[in-house]
Scaffold this motif. Structure first.
Motif, PDB file in Angstrom:
ATOM      1  N   VAL A   7       0.371   3.316  -1.433  1.00  0.00           N
ATOM      2  CA  VAL A   7       0.619   4.592  -0.998  1.00  0.00           C
ATOM      3  C   VAL A   7       0.052   5.690  -2.295  1.00  0.00           C
ATOM      4  O   VAL A   7       0.505   5.223  -3.200  1.00  0.00           O
ATOM      5  N   GLN A   8      -0.550   6.413  -1.714  1.00  0.00           N
ATOM      6  CA  GLN A   8      -1.002   7.432  -3.069  1.00  0.00           C
ATOM      7  C   GLN A   8       0.256   8.307  -3.159  1.00  0.00           C
ATOM      8  O   GLN A   8       0.600   9.061  -2.476  1.00  0.00           O
ATOM      9  N   TYR A   9       0.585   8.421  -4.601  1.00  0.00           N
ATOM     10  CA  TYR A   9       1.648   9.458  -4.985  1.00  0.00           C
ATOM     11  C   TYR A   9       1.006  10.298  -5.796  1.00  0.00           C
ATOM     12  O   TYR A   9       1.945  11.475  -6.109  1.00  0.00           O
ATOM     13  N   SER A  10       0.027  10.535  -6.433  1.00  0.00           N
ATOM     14  CA  SER A  10      -0.721  11.498  -7.074  1.00  0.00           C
ATOM     15  C   SER A  10      -2.026  11.304  -7.185  1.00  0.00           C
ATOM     16  O   SER A  10      -2.590  10.178  -6.706  1.00  0.00           O
ATOM     17  N   ASN A  12      -5.285   9.869  -8.036  1.00  0.00           N
ATOM     18  CA  ASN A  12      -5.889   8.642  -8.629  1.00  0.00           C
ATOM     19  C   ASN A  12      -4.785   7.640  -9.154  1.00  0.00           C
ATOM     20  O   ASN A  12      -5.192   6.707  -9.697  1.00  0.00           O
ATOM     21  N   GLN A  13      -3.519   7.921  -8.557  1.00  0.00           N
ATOM     22  CA  GLN A  13      -2.509   7.018  -8.817  1.00  0.00           C
ATOM     23  C   GLN A  13      -1.698   6.460  -7.590  1.00  0.00           C
ATOM     24  O   GLN A  13      -1.383   7.273  -6.659  1.00  0.00           O
ATOM     25  N   TYR A  14      -1.711   5.135  -7.385  1.00  0.00           N
ATOM     26  CA  TYR A  14      -1.064   4.355  -6.297  1.00  0.00           C
ATOM     27  C   TYR A  14       0.204   3.540  -6.589  1.00  0.00           C
ATOM     28  O   TYR A  14       0.044   3.018  -7.697  1.00  0.00           O
ATOM     29  N   GLU A  15       1.014   3.472  -5.586  1.00  0.00           N
ATOM     30  CA  GLU A  15       1.835   2.508  -5.576  1.00  0.00           C
ATOM     31  C   GLU A  15       1.574   1.360  -4.740  1.00  0.00           C
ATOM     32  O   GLU A  15       1.245   1.821  -3.382  1.00  0.00           O
ATOM     33  N   ILE A  16       1.535   0.309  -5.015  1.00  0.00           N
ATOM     34  CA  ILE A  16       1.033  -0.993  -4.125  1.00  0.00           C
ATOM     35  C   ILE A  16       2.294  -1.774  -4.026  1.00  0.00           C
ATOM     36  O   ILE A  16       3.087  -2.110  -4.824  1.00  0.00           O
ATOM     37  N   THR A  17       2.337  -2.433  -2.747  1.00  0.00           N
ATOM     38  CA  THR A  17       3.456  -3.525  -2.592  1.00  0.00           C
ATOM     39  C   THR A  17       2.813  -4.809  -2.042  1.00  0.00           C
ATOM     40  O   THR A  17       1.963  -4.639  -1.125  1.00  0.00           O
ATOM     41  N   LEU A  18       3.441  -5.657  -2.506  1.00  0.00           N
ATOM     42  CA  LEU A  18       3.305  -7.061  -2.111  1.00  0.00           C
ATOM     43  C   LEU A  18       4.364  -7.708  -1.502  1.00  0.00           C
ATOM     44  O   LEU A  18       5.476  -7.485  -2.090  1.00  0.00           O
ATOM     45  N   GLN A  19       4.409  -8.507  -0.299  1.00  0.00           N
ATOM     46  CA  GLN A  19       5.427  -8.958   0.057  1.00  0.00           C
ATOM     47  C   GLN A  19       5.350 -10.430   0.619  1.00  0.00           C
ATOM     48  O   GLN A  19       3.984 -10.644   1.255  1.00  0.00           O
ATOM     49  N   LEU A  29       2.188  -0.346  -9.928  1.00  0.00           N
ATOM     50  CA  LEU A  29       1.254   0.859 -10.050  1.00  0.00           C
ATOM     51  C   LEU A  29      -0.083   0.838 -10.448  1.00  0.00           C
ATOM     52  O   LEU A  29      -0.265  -0.385 -11.674  1.00  0.00           O
ATOM     53  N   ASN A  30      -1.072   1.419 -10.126  1.00  0.00           N
ATOM     54  CA  ASN A  30      -2.405   1.069 -10.812  1.00  0.00           C
ATOM     55  C   ASN A  30      -2.386   1.907 -11.891  1.00  0.00           C
ATOM     56  O   ASN A  30      -3.219   1.629 -12.984  1.00  0.00           O
TER      57      ASN A  30
END
Length: 340
Positions: A7-10, A12-19, A29-30
């Protein structure tokens, strides 16, 4: 089910989920190749976070706090910020701690950079790989340093973390993660967590938090965690090293690579984390500075424990031991296995 998402939150910045298939969720976070959350299911079906996390992904770039970040080029401190390369050219690194030492790679360290990334998944595991080119003379480090950071989550509830790097010029490299664990969950402390460390020796610190002298034996003192004991037992010690640091902030020299280096248990021992690493030492830091202010307003003193795997920052020949040459590959691996 195994799942990766972003999910892009800003910009060039992303939150990534591994499940994984057990319902364990890792948030990354990248920004800073950061380990943001480790969420595990409880008996009532809710999720609990086992590491210290800020309120929102956006908060990580508001104030440098090192929470879960990939720290470098050098995790730890360099006395007076001085490095003499090949006994000839002298480099002066940023003095970003009390204008006395160079700490955790500087104010523009790897933990403040936006990494490129790629996601992969299979039936039993998923991963996120982060890439960054740290250009020559960022924070006055010579050499272009190409860095890859990888997180991989499997169905055995183990999260693997690895860092590889290579340079085109002799430089310093000692990269690690600065995640804080709190197995009792948020808004607690780690004082009553049980800790076991596979180490016979540790290093003392001077007034500027710099290791000095040769490794000391843990035998018969508060640094002896060879058998599990509460962290509070060390924190309550009258040892001047504990008093000077207001807690633990010390490198432990590990006895054996890849053997269980650390066992951390919740206060009721229903949750545990086993750490393995290829690194020769771990700096154990008990969040001595947290004081419920600033971006970490939810964290009080001893809210979490950082277990920083790295080349030991010993006073003797330390900078030589973390020198990376153009024909060498820097590679370090750490894993965190959870039972809950």
């Amino acid at each position: 089910m195994i799942k990766t998402s972003k999910v892009q939150y800003s910009k060039n910045q992303y939150e990534i989920t591994l499940q994984n298939n057990n319902g364990m969720i890792v948030k990354l976070l990248n920004y800073g190749a950061t380990l943001e959350k480790i969420l595990v299911p409880t008996e009532n079906g809710e999720l609990v976070d086992l590491i210290l996390s800020l309120d929102k992904p956006e908060d990580y770039s508001k104030e440098q706090n090192f929470l879960g970040g990939t720290i470098g080029r050098v995790i730890g401190r360099i006395k007076s910020g001085i490095w003499q390369k090949n006994s000839s050219k002298t480099y002066h690194l940023e003095l970003n701690e009390n204008n006395i030492t160079h700490s955790h790679g500087g104010t523009k360290g790897l933990d403040t950079r936006n990494f490129k990334f790629e996601l992969k998944q299979s039936a039993t595991k998923c991963s996120a790989s982060f890439y960054y080119l740290d250009k020559a003379f960022t924070n006055n480090y010579p050499g272009n340093l190409n860095i890859k950071v990888k997180y991989l989550l499997n169905d055995q509830d183990t999260l693997f973390y690895s860092v590889s790097a290579f340079t085109d010029e002799t430089t310093l490299c000692n990269i690690g993660n600065h995640v804080y664990f709190c197995l009792d969950g948020p808004k607690t402390t780690v004082e009553n967590n049980f800790l076991k460390i596979n180490a016979d020796k540790y290093l003392q610190l001077d007034k500027n938090h710099i290791p000095f002298g040769k490794p000391k034996k843990v035998l018969n003192n508060c640094f002896d965690f060879r058998k599990a004991k509460t962290i509070k037992q060390a924190l309550d010690s009258s040892d001047y090293q504990i008093k000077n640091e207001n807690g633990l902030n010390h490198p432990f020299i590990l006895n054996q690579k890849l053997a269980p280096a650390i066992k951390l248990y919740s206060s009721n021992k229903k949750r545990s984390m086993t750490l393995r690493t290829t690194a020769p030492s771990i700096v154990v830091y008990t969040g001595n500075h947290f004081n419920c202010t600033g971006i970490t307003h939810n964290f009080k003193k001893y809210a979490g424990i950082a277990l920083e795997t790295q080349i030991p920052p010993s006073a003797e020949n330390h900078l030589q031991s973390i020198t990376l040459e153009p024909n060498e590959l820097y590679l370090t691996k750490t894993s965190w296995s959870f039972k809950y």
